[in-house]
Structures are given as C-alpha cells and as structure tokens.
Design an enzyme around this catalytic site. Structure first.
Site, short mmCIF file in Angstrom:
data_model
loop_
_atom_site.label_atom_id
_atom_site.label_comp_id
_atom_site.label_asym_id
_atom_site.label_seq_id
_atom_site.Cartn_x
_atom_site.Cartn_y
_atom_site.Cartn_z
N LYS A 135 0.87 -1.21 0.08
CA LYS A 135 0.01 0.25 0.08
C LYS A 135 0.92 1.18 -0.14
O LYS A 135 1.85 1.47 1.05
CB LYS A 135 -0.87 0.00 1.24
CG LYS A 135 -1.70 1.32 1.54
CD LYS A 135 -2.63 1.28 2.60
CE LYS A 135 -3.13 2.76 2.64
NZ LYS A 135 -3.82 2.94 4.02
N GLY A 191 -7.83 9.02 10.03
CA GLY A 191 -7.99 9.03 11.57
C GLY A 191 -9.29 9.93 11.81
O GLY A 191 -9.69 9.94 12.95
N ALA A 206 -9.46 5.35 4.87
CA ALA A 206 -9.51 6.50 5.43
C ALA A 206 -10.55 7.26 5.80
O ALA A 206 -11.41 7.48 4.68
CB ALA A 206 -8.43 7.61 5.13
N GLY A 207 -11.04 7.81 6.85
CA GLY A 207 -12.19 8.52 7.32
C GLY A 207 -13.53 7.67 7.74
O GLY A 207 -14.50 8.56 8.27
N ASN A 221 -9.59 1.33 10.38
CA ASN A 221 -8.72 1.23 11.40
C ASN A 221 -9.07 1.98 12.60
O ASN A 221 -9.55 1.42 13.72
CB ASN A 221 -7.30 1.73 10.73
CG ASN A 221 -6.23 1.72 11.90
OD1 ASN A 221 -6.45 1.00 12.95
ND2 ASN A 221 -5.08 2.19 11.55
#
Length: 256
Positions: A96, A157, A183-184, A205
């Site tokens: 990645k 995040g 992400a997000g 995550n």
C-alpha cells in the site's frame, strides 16, 4: 454470494473488509481479524520487529495476506525503499503506497504516489495506492500499473465518513480497477453506504481501534460491509423526490 469475490492482482478474497492495523495493540490484532472475517491487513514496517519482542507478525494469522504500507514516506523514493525492504523481510508482493509530507492535514501526495506506483509495478509489486479521489490522478495510477485504487473518504483518522462521496463515484464509474475506500470511515453505517455506492472494499482502522468494544465493532463492520455489498448487487430501489407511493393498492379492495 459465494462466487462474488474481490480480485486484486490476480488474488481472490472472500472478505471485502480490509483492516488497517496501525492503531491496535498487538494483543488485540488477532481478535479483530477473527471477528471481522478479515483476509488482508496492513502492516507498518516499523512494527515488524523481526527477531525481537513486540513483533506484529507474531500476532497475524498464518492465512492472512499482509499489506505492508509505506507509512512515514514523504517522497516516492522513500516509499520505494520501504516497499523493497518489506519484500526482503518476507512480507510478500502486496504494498500500500502512502506518500504524505503534509503534517497538518495528512493528505496524500498524489503525484509522488504516481511515481512510486510506476516504479514498484515494474518490479512486480501488487501496488495499492492511497490517494485523494481525483479522476485524472486515478487514470494515471491505472496507467502506472496500480492493482487497485484506495481513495480517502475523509482525512485519515477523522472518522467523518464519506466526505468525498461524489468524487469516489466518479472513480467507480470510470476506473476499471477495484476501488477501496480508505481513511475517514467512522461507523459501520458509513461502510455500508460506501459499499452500496459500488466500491469493492472498505478499509477501517481508527473507527474499530477507538471503539469501547473493539472485537464487537469489528463484527459490526464485517456485517455492514456484507450488507452493503448485497444491497449493491441487488440493485437499490428508486427514490421519489416529491411524492409518496402506496406499498399496496388503495383502490378495488372493497369490490366483490
């Protein structure tokens, strides 16, 4: 649904939930993978303390596909160096690409990402670049040899959801590669919405790692992603903007 597989770089996956493992304690990693039905998880190279204590590889199931990321890279050159090192350490050919030199907003550098993608794809890596959803950049990444495109839904995040929804839809419509929202995403409902939109997978995550019950949240994300994919395949019903419509006939039911 059994035949509905995610294919990236010639590799097949049943699960469409990809785990970003950077914020989990080592002890929690395996439980999240099991509860989430995860088949692919990211790996920050700094956590692969080979031969020492605190090695995240010791907490990864044997059948998991590792997705080393180039977290910390500020240029294409640095990203390429990290990817090569990960391969030498036995982490496989998946990578990645993350190239970020904006320390305030943590936005990916799309143009350095294109450079790194082209170099690594030529070296046989299965490259999955993290990028801001820009259609022209996505086309360049596809031409550079990317195996999938990973547009952000919101700043990394942030847990703010699909702020870039309209731009991601452009990629879905125009790019002939798996589109993975990365992400997000902050809630299972947002992951479901992304899947209903037509993306091929979702990476999460922070949303899981910061939950009160982390394993249970992993389960919730798995179910939401599966539900969203099923809804997309079924075809969402039409939307009436200005009027209602009875779900059953309103006339004739009193007639003989």
């Amino acid at each position: 649904m059994k035949k509905d597989k995610l294919v990236i770089g010639g590799h097949e996956f049943q699960s469409r939930f990809i785990l970003g493992s950077g914020k989990f304690s080592l002890e929690m990693t395996n439980a999240v993978i099991q509860n989430g039905g995860v088949e692919m998880a990211t790996l920050a190279l700094r956590r692969a303390n080979v031969g020492g204590e605190g090695n995240i590889l010791d907490y990864m199931p044997e059948n998991i596909t590792l997705l080393p990321n180039t977290s910390g890279a500020r240029t294409a050159e640095e990203a390429v160096r990290i990817a090569r090192l990960a391969r030498e350490l036995g982490c496989g050919d998946f990578v990645k690409i993350e190239v970020i030199h904006d320390s305030k907003y943590l936005m990916p550098d799309n143009y350095e990402t294109i450079k790194a993608t082209e170099i690594l794809a030529k070296e046989g890596f299965i490259v999955m670049p993290y990028m801001y959803p820009d259609l022209n950049v996505a086309r360049s990444l596809e031409s550079a040899g990317a195996a999938a495109i990973m547009p952000l839904g919101a700043p990394i995040g942030s847990n703010r959801g699909l702020l870039t929804k309209d731009f991601i839809k452009m990629l879905i419509d125009e790019i002939d590669l798996p589109i993975i929202v990365d992400a997000g995403i902050g809630r299972p409902s947002q992951a479901c919405e992304a899947m209903e939109l037509g993306v091929d997978a979702v990476m999460a995550n922070t949303a899981v790692a910061t939950a009160k019950d982390v394993p249970l949240m992993a389960t919730a994300f798995r179910l939401a992603i599966e539900a969203g994919r099923s809804a997309y395949l079924a075809g969402l019903g039409r939307v009436l903007e200005s009027k209602g419509e009875a779900s059953s006939p309103l006339t004739g039911f009193l007639q003989d």
